[in-house]
Design a protein around this motif. Structure first.
Motif, mmCIF file in Angstrom:
data_model
loop_
_atom_site.group_PDB
_atom_site.id
_atom_site.type_symbol
_atom_site.label_atom_id
_atom_site.label_comp_id
_atom_site.label_asym_id
_atom_site.label_seq_id
_atom_site.Cartn_x
_atom_site.Cartn_y
_atom_site.Cartn_z
ATOM 1 N N GLU A 41 37.478 20.309 27.057
ATOM 2 C CA GLU A 41 38.751 21.167 26.510
ATOM 3 C C GLU A 41 38.622 22.286 26.866
ATOM 4 O OE1 GLU A 41 39.657 20.091 22.547
ATOM 5 O OE2 GLU A 41 39.559 17.861 23.186
ATOM 6 N N ARG A 42 39.568 23.346 26.914
ATOM 7 C CA ARG A 42 39.616 24.787 26.931
ATOM 8 C C ARG A 42 40.690 25.048 25.740
ATOM 9 N NH1 ARG A 42 39.646 29.315 31.156
ATOM 10 N NH2 ARG A 42 37.381 28.960 30.952
ATOM 11 N N MET A 43 40.109 25.750 24.719
ATOM 12 C CA MET A 43 41.283 26.112 23.650
ATOM 13 C C MET A 43 41.473 27.573 23.945
ATOM 14 S SD MET A 43 41.916 23.696 21.412
ATOM 15 C CE MET A 43 42.162 24.596 19.922
ATOM 16 N N GLU A 44 42.922 27.681 24.138
ATOM 17 C CA GLU A 44 43.389 29.203 24.348
ATOM 18 C C GLU A 44 44.166 29.555 23.183
ATOM 19 O OE1 GLU A 44 44.505 29.840 28.863
ATOM 20 O OE2 GLU A 44 45.683 27.806 28.242
ATOM 21 N N ILE A 45 43.872 30.734 22.571
ATOM 22 C CA ILE A 45 44.512 31.200 21.525
ATOM 23 C C ILE A 45 45.646 31.981 21.783
ATOM 24 C CG2 ILE A 45 44.190 32.419 18.945
ATOM 25 C CD1 ILE A 45 42.317 30.032 19.654
ATOM 26 N N VAL A 46 46.695 31.737 21.368
ATOM 27 C CA VAL A 46 48.040 32.341 21.600
ATOM 28 C C VAL A 46 48.407 33.224 20.634
ATOM 29 C CG1 VAL A 46 50.672 31.805 22.147
ATOM 30 C CG2 VAL A 46 48.951 30.328 23.088
ATOM 31 N N ALA A 47 48.366 32.987 19.417
ATOM 32 C CA ALA A 47 48.411 33.928 18.318
ATOM 33 C C ALA A 47 47.706 33.617 17.145
ATOM 34 C CB ALA A 47 50.000 33.896 18.081
ATOM 35 N N GLY A 48 47.404 34.816 16.290
ATOM 36 C CA GLY A 48 46.705 34.581 15.323
ATOM 37 C C GLY A 48 45.015 34.726 15.569
ATOM 38 N N ASN A 49 44.295 34.246 14.571
ATOM 39 C CA ASN A 49 42.936 34.459 14.734
ATOM 40 C C ASN A 49 42.290 33.240 14.088
ATOM 41 O OD1 ASN A 49 42.359 37.409 15.184
ATOM 42 N ND2 ASN A 49 43.761 37.493 13.528
ATOM 43 N N CYS A 50 40.788 32.838 14.523
ATOM 44 C CA CYS A 50 40.067 31.762 14.016
ATOM 45 C C CYS A 50 38.659 31.961 14.352
ATOM 46 C CB CYS A 50 40.637 30.534 14.869
ATOM 47 S SG CYS A 50 40.249 30.293 16.673
ATOM 48 N N GLN A 51 37.823 31.210 13.692
ATOM 49 C CA GLN A 51 36.517 31.361 14.082
ATOM 50 C C GLN A 51 36.036 29.745 14.359
ATOM 51 O OE1 GLN A 51 33.665 33.222 11.258
ATOM 52 N NE2 GLN A 51 35.268 34.354 10.309
ATOM 53 N N VAL A 52 35.133 29.765 15.357
ATOM 54 C CA VAL A 52 34.670 28.253 15.838
ATOM 55 C C VAL A 52 33.268 28.375 15.926
ATOM 56 C CG1 VAL A 52 34.706 26.948 18.017
ATOM 57 C CG2 VAL A 52 36.832 28.307 17.271
#
Length: 109
Positions: A57-68
């Motif tokens: 899987e590729r997770m692309e962040i469109v908006a906002g923020n996260c930690q992984v």
């Protein structure tokens, strides 16, 4: 990260039934592109969540923020709008959103 995260998808089929996880704190819809490739477009509300992967899987962040935190890693890595991370097949990852909503595109395969 020089690739551009897509803003629009043309010629797709969209499943109207949402994929709902963690009591509605993660919600996505599945897209099927003309070539058969599947993606999901989703929202992650504040919280910490663990996802298992069957395929890459590729997770692309469109908006906002996260930690992984990818499986096997001890450190959390921050991601903001315009960035992405890859997850191996047969693996897992933890994702945390501390405020606001994180919007994402997940590409399978």
């Amino acid at each position: 990260m020089s690739e551009t995260i897509p803003q629009i998808f043309d010629n797709v089929t969209v499943a109207s039934k949402a994929n709902i996880y963690f009591d509605g704190k993660v919600v996505s819809h599945t897209l099927t592109l003309a070539d058969g490739q599947k993606k999901t477009l989703g929202l992650i509300y504040p919280g910490e969540f663990r996802f298992n992967t069957e395929q890459p899987e590729r997770m692309e962040i469109v908006a906002g923020n996260c930690q992984v935190r990818l499986d096997g890693a001890s450190d959390w890595t921050p991601y903001a709008a315009g960035s992405w991370f890859d997850v191996a097949a047969g693996s897992a990852f933890d994702i945390t959103v501390t405020e606001g909503i994180t919007e994402y595109i997940c590409t399978f395969g």
